[in-house]
Design an enzyme around this catalytic site. Structure first.
Site, PDB file in Angstrom:
ATOM      1  N   LYS A  11       0.882  -1.172   0.000  1.00  0.00           N
ATOM      2  CA  LYS A  11       0.000   0.000   0.000  1.00  0.00           C
ATOM      3  C   LYS A  11       0.919   1.221   0.000  1.00  0.00           C
ATOM      4  O   LYS A  11       0.868   2.079   0.889  1.00  0.00           O
ATOM      5  CB  LYS A  11      -0.925  -0.055   1.233  1.00  0.00           C
ATOM      6  CG  LYS A  11      -2.017   0.978   1.251  1.00  0.00           C
ATOM      7  CD  LYS A  11      -3.148   0.733   0.266  1.00  0.00           C
ATOM      8  CE  LYS A  11      -4.115   1.904   0.262  1.00  0.00           C
ATOM      9  NZ  LYS A  11      -5.156   1.799  -0.788  1.00  0.00           N
ATOM     10  N   ASP A  22      -2.867 -12.268   5.170  1.00  0.00           N
ATOM     11  CA  ASP A  22      -3.923 -12.982   5.903  1.00  0.00           C
ATOM     12  C   ASP A  22      -5.240 -12.838   5.142  1.00  0.00           C
ATOM     13  O   ASP A  22      -5.938 -13.817   4.871  1.00  0.00           O
ATOM     14  CB  ASP A  22      -4.047 -12.398   7.314  1.00  0.00           C
ATOM     15  CG  ASP A  22      -5.174 -13.048   8.095  1.00  0.00           C
ATOM     16  OD1 ASP A  22      -5.273 -14.288   8.061  1.00  0.00           O
ATOM     17  OD2 ASP A  22      -5.970 -12.319   8.724  1.00  0.00           O
ATOM     18  N   ASP A  48      -5.345  -3.048  -2.623  1.00  0.00           N
ATOM     19  CA  ASP A  48      -6.786  -2.986  -2.907  1.00  0.00           C
ATOM     20  C   ASP A  48      -7.089  -3.443  -4.332  1.00  0.00           C
ATOM     21  O   ASP A  48      -7.950  -4.288  -4.576  1.00  0.00           O
ATOM     22  CB  ASP A  48      -7.372  -1.588  -2.606  1.00  0.00           C
ATOM     23  CG  ASP A  48      -6.537  -0.430  -3.138  1.00  0.00           C
ATOM     24  OD1 ASP A  48      -5.441  -0.672  -3.703  1.00  0.00           O
ATOM     25  OD2 ASP A  48      -6.976   0.728  -2.996  1.00  0.00           O
TER      26      ASP A  48
HETATM   27  C1  IPM Z   1      -4.401 -17.490   9.922  1.00  0.00           C
HETATM   28  C2  IPM Z   1      -5.269 -17.025  11.073  1.00  0.00           C
HETATM   29  C3  IPM Z   1      -4.406 -16.379  12.146  1.00  0.00           C
HETATM   30  C4  IPM Z   1      -3.749 -15.161  11.512  1.00  0.00           C
HETATM   31  C5  IPM Z   1      -5.137 -15.963  13.441  1.00  0.00           C
HETATM   32  C6  IPM Z   1      -5.923 -17.103  14.042  1.00  0.00           C
HETATM   33  C7  IPM Z   1      -4.169 -15.425  14.451  1.00  0.00           C
HETATM   34  O1  IPM Z   1      -6.264 -16.154  10.620  1.00  0.00           O
HETATM   35  O2  IPM Z   1      -3.528 -18.341  10.136  1.00  0.00           O
HETATM   36  O3  IPM Z   1      -4.607 -17.016   8.808  1.00  0.00           O
HETATM   37  O4  IPM Z   1      -4.362 -14.088  11.463  1.00  0.00           O
HETATM   38  O5  IPM Z   1      -2.620 -15.287  11.073  1.00  0.00           O
HETATM   39 MN    MN Z   2      -6.349 -15.974   8.450  1.00  0.00          MN
END
Ligand code: IPM
Ligand code: MN
Ligand code: NAD
Length: 341
Positions: A172, A228, A204
């Site tokens: 970003k 994530d 995005d």
């Molecule tokens: C993942 C999960 C974890 C993260 C959480 C549970 C801490 O969402 O492994 O993707 O955000 O990394």
């Molecule tokens: Mn996750």
């Protein structure tokens, strides 16, 4: 073959569907080779038993093991807005940080789509300074040291070089200073990888690109939080989040985990898809096999992967993929393809 095969594996079933997908996965692994499994309580289950999501004993066991297999943690039972209450997720984050497994590989495959998200895993918004100011403002901060960026970006370049030679770095940079640093480092490293074509994308519009034309993407490397979010999207793009595998690795440590969570909405109903967990272990075996020059493990990884493909091709799948197979049934069907001569 090394004198002592690297097969001492700590298993952490965790919460929700975690134990449901871990059990059949371990049975399947016993069908492909010999392993020493050591199970430990982790996440919410560990909060209930010991008041903390990751005990020192479990952390030591993970450090001593050749590898770690984790299913999923978390659930409504431990969801609280109380900042002082222990959280299952803190165990997972603590384990990643302590093992320093900084590169999270999240592949997605479906039709013409064959891509991998390389997510930075032990820095960024998840691990920056946080706190509360006197006026009640609460803050989390996105921080990166250049070395943290460099090591994960190198994994991205190396992976792209071993695949089709195309890397996209997702950031970003139109808003964040950490992203501009990230971009600079990518540009500085690029000449060291002349066989890789690298480009930059803003997170995005990259999300848009994933929906419109994921088939043109090979390897994407990105910050912890961006990765994530994007990897749940690519998991579902590939058919179901329940099939999205994930490997957390450094140069000398690795931890397999499903990309999805503990799925409280289906936990206890024997509807969970074990594919993400099974394919995560295949990724782990591939990694362990390469690191310890153990061809049997590399072969076990490809047997498992082929077994999953064959089982799905036979029309066997769990409800999230439109089928009616139970978790255990699916894993047994995979094991049956492996046992066939
Ligand atoms: C993942 C999960 C974890 C993260 C959480 C549970 C801490 O969402 O492994 O993707 O955000 O990394
Ligand atoms: Mn996750
Ligand atoms: P989730 O990934 O658990 O579930 C999202 C949706 O996908 C749900 O509808 C669920 O039923 C479905 N799903 C996920 N995995 C599936 C599988 N294997 N088979 C069939 N369907 C599946 O995300 P959430 O509901 O937002 O989070 C639930 C809990 O899991 C939270 O406490 C979260 O913190 C935690 N979590 C843990 C991990 C982990 O331990 N690796 C990863 C992500 C989320």
């Amino acid at each position: 073959m090394p004198a002592v095969p690297a097969r001492r594996i700590v298993t952490l079933p965790g919460d929700g569907i975690g134990p449901e997908i871990m059990g059949p996965t371990l049975e399947l692994l016993n069908a492909v080779g010999e392993f020493e499994f050591e199970e430990h309580v982790f996440g919410g289950a560990s909060i209930d038993a010991h008041g903390t999501a990751l005990t020192g004993e479990v952390l030591d066991a993970c450090r001593r093991a050749d590898a770690v297999l984790l299913a999923a943690v978390g659930g409504p039972k431990w969801d609280t807005t109380d900042p002082h209450a222990p959280r299952p997720e803190a165990g997972l984050l603590g384990l990643r940080k302590e093992l320093d497994v900084y590169a999270n590989l999240r592949p997605a495959m479906q039709g013409n789509v064959d891509l991998v998200i390389v997510r930075e895993l032990v820095g960024g918004l998840y691990f920056g300074a946080r706190g509360v100011r006197d006026d009640g403002t609460v803050f989390d901060t996105l921080e990166y040291h250049p070395a943290q960026i460099e090591r994960v970006v190198r994994r991205g370049f190396e992976l792209a070089a071993a695949r089709t030679g195309s890397l996209v770095s997702v950031d970003k940079a139109n808003v964040l200073d950490t992203s501009r640093l990230w971009r600079r480092i990518v540009n500085e490293l690029a000449p060291e990888y002349p066989n890789v074509q690298v480009r930059h994308a803003l997170v995005d519009s990259f999300a848009m690109e994933l929906v419109s034309s994921a088939d043109r993407i090979d390897v994407a490397v990105t910050e912890n939080m961006f990765g994530d979010i994007l990897s749940d999207l690519t998991g579902e793009l590939a058919g179901s989040l329940g099939i999205a595998p994930s490997l957390n690795a450094s140069q000398d440590r690795a931890m397999a985990q499903a990309a999805h969570g503990s799925a409280p909405d289906i936990a206890g109903h024997d509807r969970a898809n074990p594919i993400a967990m099974i394919l995560s272990t295949a990724m782990l075996f591939d990694w362990l096999g390469a690191r310890h020059h153990d061809d049997d493990l590399v072969q076990a990884a490809s047997m498992i992967t082929r077994g999953v493909e064959e089982t799905v091709a036979q029309g066997i799948s769990t409800p999230d993929m439109g089928g009616d197979a139970r978790c255990q049934e699916f894993a047994e069907a995979v094991a049956a393809t492996i046992k066939k001569p």
